[in-house]
Design a protein around this motif. Structure first.
Motif: not given
Length: 405
Positions: A20, A88, A98, A100, A129, A133, A140-141, A230
């Motif tokens: 990311a 978000n 983003l 996680t 969220r 994604q 995001w990852t 993205d």
């Protein structure tokens, strides 16, 4: 025991350089559990060093979730605080990153709780969220962090360092240049995805103990790996590690029975010995030695939750699979072996001519839409994967976890 500071910093650098990438003025959201704080802090340090505008860390406490499942009014268990969705939405508006952090402090924390109540509370899952994604609205990852209780769930003792030894290898942190090692692996996966796309298969069949499942594919089925872009065209790698090639199937053409080959940790409940029977694209029967009611309730959450949205193939060269360990963490277990997902289809796995922002058009094309997306593992050396050609021919894809073409 966490990673030494220098190694933790190096891990954060790999996340932000490979998975990311953070650019100047980016907004960065980090979702973690309290036990993940050392990595969350290292990510904040690395992100600000790259010019991030603001790094926001949200710590989720699964023990508070357990208290909610035990005591809250059942009518409120499906509610999500609006301010979490607003977080978000703001990331979508601004654009950014983003991250996680995965590795539950207690993967089976809700064992013994009412399964129906447990399934109603899906936190920390947020549909806002998922939208970020699935539609790649941001970079995001998902990345893992070893905790003592996660190690206890895996090994029977809280040997955090033993878990880290496996994660170092899986994450390619043991390589002289982890960035180059990941680039090589992604290139291999993308090449395999291109081969599968060129085959123009009509369906895929899984055959093994307790499994005989045929999954129809979309016309001109499009296979991908986890190197994505993205909506602004910036590259990122969803999931670290990643070992899969995947496509979005035609949810209407799924028939047969499939037996999960690994347990599934779902919202604080471990589902064991899961079997799903499909007819006409919909799950008709759920069986499991534990957690079946959680799955049934989860799959009843909307019309698409009991249909398939992903088909992913993983061969025996996966470092996760080669470790020989079931991690009770989907981020890792789904990269150990072939897997399917009930719930939303993945837009990158949809052929370009079928992509749309209109749910009705997607549904008419056979692309599943849902507020959920849950991967479960169905592969292994005992499972053979066969591609079915439009002319009626067959080609073996995987046997004994080895590519056959």
């Amino acid at each position: 025991m966490t990673l030494p500071p220098a190694e933790l910093s190096g891990y954060a650098d790999v996340v932000l350089d490979v998975a990311a990438p953070v650019l100047p003025d980016d907004l960065v959201l980090v979702n973690a559990e309290i036990e993940h704080a050392p990595l969350a802090r290292a990510l904040a340090e690395a992100a600000y060093a790259r010019g991030a505008r603001y790094v926001d860390i949200w710590y989720f406490d699964p023990y508070a979730k357990r208290a909610r499942v035990r005591h809250a009014d059942p009518a409120t268990l499906g509610e999500v605080p609006s301010w979490l969705d607003a977080r978000n939405h703001e990331l979508e508006r601004h654009g950014g990153v983003l991250i996680t952090v995965r590795g539950a402090a207690a993967p089976d924390l809700l064992a013994g709780e009412d399964p129906h109540r447990a399934a109603l509370d899906r936190m920390p899952y947020l549909s806002s969220r998922q939208r970020l994604q699935l539609d790649n609205l941001v970079r995001w990852t998902l990345v893992p962090y070893a905790t003592p209780e996660w190690a206890r769930a895996v090994f029977g003792e809280p040997d955090q360092e033993r878990l880290w030894r496996h994660l170092r290898r899986i994450l390619r942190l043991d390589e002289p240049d982890p960035r180059a090692a990941w680039q090589q692996r992604i290139d291999e996966l993308l090449g395999r995805a291109r081969e599968l796309t060129r085959m123009r298969l009509d369906a895929v069949r899984f055959e093994g103990p307790g499994t005989d499942l045929t999954i129809g594919l979309l016309p001109d089925a499009h296979w991908m790996a986890a190197r994505l872009r993205d909506v602004r065209g910036r590259e990122f790698q969803a999931n670290l590690p990643t070992e899969e090639v995947f496509t979005t199937p035609d949810y209407r053409r799924v028939d047969g029975v499939v037996r999960a080959t690994r347990p599934l940790s779902l919202g604080g409940t471990v589902i064991r010995d899961l079997e799903l029977s499909f007819a006409g694209g919909t799950v008709r029967q759920v069986r499991a030695s534990s957690g079946a009611e959680v799955v049934r309730t989860h799959q009843a959450s909307d019309a698409g939750a009991a249909r398939l949205g992903e088909l992913a193939l993983v061969d025996g060269s996966s470092r996760v699979g080669r470790s020989g360990i079931t991690y009770l963490e989907t981020l890792l277990d789904e990269n150990a072996t072939c897997h399917l997902a009930w719930g939303a289809g993945l837009p990158p796995g949809v052929p370009p001519h079928l992509r749309s922002d209109d749910p009705a058009r997607l549904d008419a094309a056979g692309v599943n839409t849902s507020q959920v997306h849950v991967d479960f593992m169905v592969g292994g050396p005992e499972v053979t994967v066969v591609g079915l050609e439009r002319g009626g021919g067959e080609v073996e894809l995987l046997r004994d976890d080895v590519w056959q073409f």
